[in-house]
Design a protein around this motif. Sequence first.
Motif: not given
Lengths: 187, 354
Positions: B111-139
């Motif tokens: 995901m990081i590689h794709r973002l760094a290569a300019g692949d904007l479809t990975a932005c949704a992945a980043l947001l999803g991953l961050m939300l998942g981690v945030w939820l996990g941290a809350r748990y």
Amino acid sequence: MANHMENEGVDWFFRVNTAVLIVLVAVTAGMIVQHELELKADSSHGSPGINTLQKRYEEQLAKKAWLYKDVLYLEKKGDFDQAVSKVLKILKDHPDDAYGLVLLGRLYSQQGQIVKSVRSYRRAVELDPDYVDKTTPLYIGDEIMKLISSARGKLNREKKLKPEDKQIQTAINDIYYLQRRIAGGCE
Amino acid sequence: MFKSFFDVSIITGAVLGAGCVVLSYLGNPVNSGICLSCFLENLAGAMQLHSHVRMSYLRPELIGFVLGSFAMATATRRFQVTGGSSPIIRFFLGFFMIVGCAVFIGCPIKMIHRLAAGDLTACAALLGLMLGVWLGARYIKAGVALDRVRKLPKINGYIFPLFALNLLLFLFMKPAFIVFGQTGPAALHAPVPISLAVSFVIGCLAQRSGLCITGGFRNLFLVREGTLFKGVLAAFLGALVLSLVLGQFHLGLNGQPASHTSHLWTFLAMMLVGLASVIIDGCPFRQVIKAGQGDVDSAVTCFGMLTGAALVIGWSIRSTSAGPTFYGKIAVLAGLMACVVLVMYYRRSPAAVR
């Protein structure tokens, strides 16, 4: 005393097991080495090599050229309408034949039927990804990219004129799909 | 300032990011220089756990990560053999992490590689991953934790590095039962010695620094601690700079390699990866590194990931350039359900948390 006997027991246990282990390792290593030497003598084992694969592709292409010989002849003559109807007839019997779909895509493109052409190429690529794989002799990525670069602008203009037209949207999606496949990646 | 610049997690991140681009430049699939889920899918194919020959190759990088981690842990006396914490749960969460990765088409590193290569479809992945981690941290804050880890006899910790060593032997000896695909992604690989060397160095550094993509976000959300997050940023910047230098940067949403535009499913899939990673303490990459340093629970997770890698291809619970399959979508939802059930079950009483 009991402790001493226990230690002696452990020593005995360890010595025997170490010896067994050494024998097992030696036998296994010997068997592997012998097997490797035998395989070296017979080079036809394992995954097919590049040359075998190349040969397979050549045979496959020769078979297809025979099946579609009339179509190829008509295409050469410039009789695209006849060629299209011939391909469609063959595809009725072989609906999953990627080669036929590539030919169809090429013929539609020559007729100026971009939407149909793009659809045919997409179906072909879905059926046989080798057509967008640079490592195979089937690769036609450049041919598809040529079609895409001429079709993209036209389709975008048509989309602006007819925003509700689902066919145009599908064709644009097909173009994006083909672009993604040609771009490569791990898929 | 000087010390912070040479922080080991920043160096690890930079080397990891740069390694992604370099390996991709030298032959690995585009935007997939390092991708744990893709590599595990390749490994599963090589071991004939699925029959998709185009995705069958024994990736040396996986071996390098494990052996690098093992070597560093042994050299620094950090090889500690632990385990026994909810093994079957970790196995299945490992499986679901790979399902999430397969629906996005890539692990958090890719995901990081794709973002760094300019692949904007990975932005949704980043947001999803961050939300998942945030939820996990809350748990975690709410008292969720899997069963207690305990020390195990040393031999348990050697099994996974030995498995990696065995794969190394297979890589060089090429026995008939190991499949090396000649077309498709399987045919795309950097030279084996370079892949091994780069991944060994990354494995050593990652063991030393504890770098973890989801861990970086988790620590930031949970305790506002940014050491690992700096490593994540360094990975992105390292990959971005090298992508620009090597002409591998192509900004855009459409026509990106091995991507799709079903952003909702990308988001949900990476949310699953983020959440599962926090529950089992580490993204797929971190699990491999931990397995190399004697963490038996992570080794079990890795075998769960390998099973997932075989089944996402065999059962087609993944995405292609056309988008996610129906079964892929259902599997992502099932994974999220499994996570929710687990956190409900494993939440300790508020009194115990206090």
